[in-house]
Design a protein around this motif. Structure first.
Motif, PDB file in Angstrom:
ATOM      1  N   TYR A   1     -15.018  93.578  98.859  1.00 50.29           N
ATOM      2  CA  TYR A   1     -14.612  94.123  97.568  1.00 50.29           C
ATOM      3  C   TYR A   1     -13.365  94.983  97.713  1.00 50.29           C
ATOM      4  O   TYR A   1     -13.154  95.650  98.722  1.00 50.29           O
ATOM      5  CB  TYR A   1     -15.744  94.966  96.964  1.00 50.29           C
ATOM      6  CG  TYR A   1     -16.985  94.178  96.659  1.00 50.29           C
ATOM      7  CD1 TYR A   1     -17.161  93.579  95.417  1.00 50.29           C
ATOM      8  CD2 TYR A   1     -17.975  94.022  97.623  1.00 50.29           C
ATOM      9  CE1 TYR A   1     -18.304  92.848  95.134  1.00 50.29           C
ATOM     10  CE2 TYR A   1     -19.123  93.282  97.358  1.00 50.29           C
ATOM     11  CZ  TYR A   1     -19.276  92.693  96.113  1.00 50.29           C
ATOM     12  OH  TYR A   1     -20.396  91.962  95.838  1.00 50.29           O
ATOM     13  N   GLN A   2     -12.555  94.950  96.674  1.00 50.25           N
ATOM     14  CA  GLN A   2     -11.426  95.866  96.525  1.00 50.25           C
ATOM     15  C   GLN A   2     -11.730  96.751  95.328  1.00 50.25           C
ATOM     16  O   GLN A   2     -12.170  96.253  94.296  1.00 50.25           O
ATOM     17  CB  GLN A   2     -10.144  95.086  96.286  1.00 50.25           C
ATOM     18  CG  GLN A   2      -8.952  95.967  95.919  1.00 50.25           C
ATOM     19  CD  GLN A   2      -7.723  95.154  95.573  1.00 50.25           C
ATOM     20  OE1 GLN A   2      -7.024  94.700  96.444  1.00 50.25           O
ATOM     21  NE2 GLN A   2      -7.465  94.966  94.293  1.00 50.25           N
ATOM     22  N   TYR A   3     -11.505  98.046  95.481  1.00 52.03           N
ATOM     23  CA  TYR A   3     -11.764  98.931  94.349  1.00 52.03           C
ATOM     24  C   TYR A   3     -10.666  99.976  94.224  1.00 52.03           C
ATOM     25  O   TYR A   3     -10.034 100.371  95.206  1.00 52.03           O
ATOM     26  CB  TYR A   3     -13.140  99.599  94.456  1.00 52.03           C
ATOM     27  CG  TYR A   3     -13.341 100.484  95.668  1.00 52.03           C
ATOM     28  CD1 TYR A   3     -13.169 101.862  95.575  1.00 52.03           C
ATOM     29  CD2 TYR A   3     -13.728  99.951  96.892  1.00 52.03           C
ATOM     30  CE1 TYR A   3     -13.367 102.685  96.664  1.00 52.03           C
ATOM     31  CE2 TYR A   3     -13.929 100.763  97.995  1.00 52.03           C
ATOM     32  CZ  TYR A   3     -13.746 102.122  97.876  1.00 52.03           C
ATOM     33  OH  TYR A   3     -13.936 102.935  98.970  1.00 52.03           O
TER      34      TYR A   3
ATOM     35  N   ARG B   1      -6.289 102.561  96.355  1.00 54.26           N
ATOM     36  CA  ARG B   1      -6.896 101.241  96.546  1.00 54.26           C
ATOM     37  C   ARG B   1      -7.611 101.213  97.888  1.00 54.26           C
ATOM     38  O   ARG B   1      -7.037 101.540  98.922  1.00 54.26           O
ATOM     39  CB  ARG B   1      -5.847 100.134  96.481  1.00 54.26           C
ATOM     40  CG  ARG B   1      -6.431  98.758  96.781  1.00 54.26           C
ATOM     41  CD  ARG B   1      -5.502  97.624  96.415  1.00 54.26           C
ATOM     42  NE  ARG B   1      -4.266  97.643  97.182  1.00 54.26           N
ATOM     43  CZ  ARG B   1      -3.332  96.689  97.093  1.00 54.26           C
ATOM     44  NH1 ARG B   1      -3.517  95.663  96.262  1.00 54.26           N
ATOM     45  NH2 ARG B   1      -2.234  96.766  97.809  1.00 54.26           N
ATOM     46  N   ASN B   2      -8.865 100.795  97.882  1.00 51.54           N
ATOM     47  CA  ASN B   2      -9.667 100.747  99.099  1.00 51.54           C
ATOM     48  C   ASN B   2     -10.459  99.447  99.138  1.00 51.54           C
ATOM     49  O   ASN B   2     -10.564  98.724  98.143  1.00 51.54           O
ATOM     50  CB  ASN B   2     -10.621 101.944  99.162  1.00 51.54           C
ATOM     51  CG  ASN B   2      -9.887 103.265  99.235  1.00 51.54           C
ATOM     52  OD1 ASN B   2      -9.465 103.693 100.298  1.00 51.54           O
ATOM     53  ND2 ASN B   2      -9.728 103.924  98.099  1.00 51.54           N
ATOM     54  N   TYR B   3     -11.040  99.187 100.306  1.00 49.56           N
ATOM     55  CA  TYR B   3     -11.801  97.955 100.504  1.00 49.56           C
ATOM     56  C   TYR B   3     -13.194  98.287 101.027  1.00 49.56           C
ATOM     57  O   TYR B   3     -13.399  99.275 101.740  1.00 49.56           O
ATOM     58  CB  TYR B   3     -11.083  97.027 101.482  1.00 49.56           C
ATOM     59  CG  TYR B   3      -9.746  96.565 100.968  1.00 49.56           C
ATOM     60  CD1 TYR B   3      -9.632  95.400 100.214  1.00 49.56           C
ATOM     61  CD2 TYR B   3      -8.582  97.309 101.214  1.00 49.56           C
ATOM     62  CE1 TYR B   3      -8.405  94.971  99.729  1.00 49.56           C
ATOM     63  CE2 TYR B   3      -7.352  96.884 100.736  1.00 49.56           C
ATOM     64  CZ  TYR B   3      -7.274  95.721  99.995  1.00 49.56           C
ATOM     65  OH  TYR B   3      -6.041  95.312  99.511  1.00 49.56           O
TER      66      TYR B   3
END
Length: 230
Positions: free
Chosen positions: A23-25, A36-38
């Motif tokens: 997921y990217q959030y 932006r994080n994963y």
């Protein structure tokens, strides 16, 4: 695909149920840069993640053609996440940016930035890039053929690269033995066969603004080899 939007208080936590996957959030807060994080979920019942936010930064610039005319109505994107359109004076602005380098891209058919831009931003900084020249995009079709050999019958899949001081592209020849590299600013480029199965071959090509060229390379396979460790 967006799975869920949610909000929580500062320094609080929230539980979100998600299936296994990657997921990217994005995380945002008033006055802070969008982060932006994963997240990588396997079979673990619970995964805890923390997000650190920095004061929002901003980035501005102005697009001009080679004669210095402002280019209004041109679309710019940053990090392939956010986009904006230049005003009548060619100016654009991005806000709520996080602290790191940002990939700045012109998305205007047939046009390309004269050079690549990857501005680094500090917390709370407003960075002005000044005038940025935009050129009509050039392109090249690279055709490859094999030198006479006993090992390979088709050039398909041979790896190539094209580069100069600010541009780097790579790809492989298709089933017809061709590779199209488009959206290039005018300039001189070094084209090379970089495939480990082939002898390295380099050739220079000069592209004028808006020009489409063809280039042919002859690939010579390396003889098969076997390394044995004793």
């Amino acid at each position: 695909m967006v799975i869920r939007d949610w909000s929580s208080d500062v320094c609080s936590s929230d539980l979100v149920r998600l299936p296994k996957g990657t997921y990217q959030y994005l995380t945002s807060a008033t006055g802070m840069g969008i982060s932006r994080n994963y997240l990588y979920l396997e079979e673990q019942p619970k995964e805890e993640t923390r997000v650190w936010l920095n004061r929002a930064a901003a980035l501005t610039g102005r697009l001009l053609d080679p004669e210095g005319k402002p280019l209004g109505g041109f679309r710019m994107t940053i990090d392939r996440l956010f986009s904006t359109v230049t005003d009548a004076e060619g100016r654009f602005r991005f806000e709520s940016l996080d602290v790191h380098g940002h990939d700045l891209i012109l998305e205007q058919p047939g046009w390309v930035l004269e050079k690549s831009w990857y501005p680094q931003l500090a917390a709370g900084e407003t960075k002005t890039l000044g005038n940025m020249v935009v050129r009509r995009a050039a392109g090249v079709v690279i055709s490859g053929k094999l030198a006479a050999n006993r090992y390979l019958s088709s050039p398909a899949g041979i790896a190539l690269s094209l580069n100069n001081n600010s541009i780097w592209r790579s790809g492989t020849l298709n089933q017809e033995g061709n590779l199209l590299i488009s959206m290039l600013p005018p300039g001189t480029y070094n084209v090379a066969i970089t495939d480990e199965r082939m002898e390295r071959i380099e050739q220079q090509i000069t592209l004028q603004e808006g020009e489409q060229q063809q280039l042919q390379l002859v690939a010579t396979p390396r003889p098969p080899s076997l390394e044995i460790e004793m």
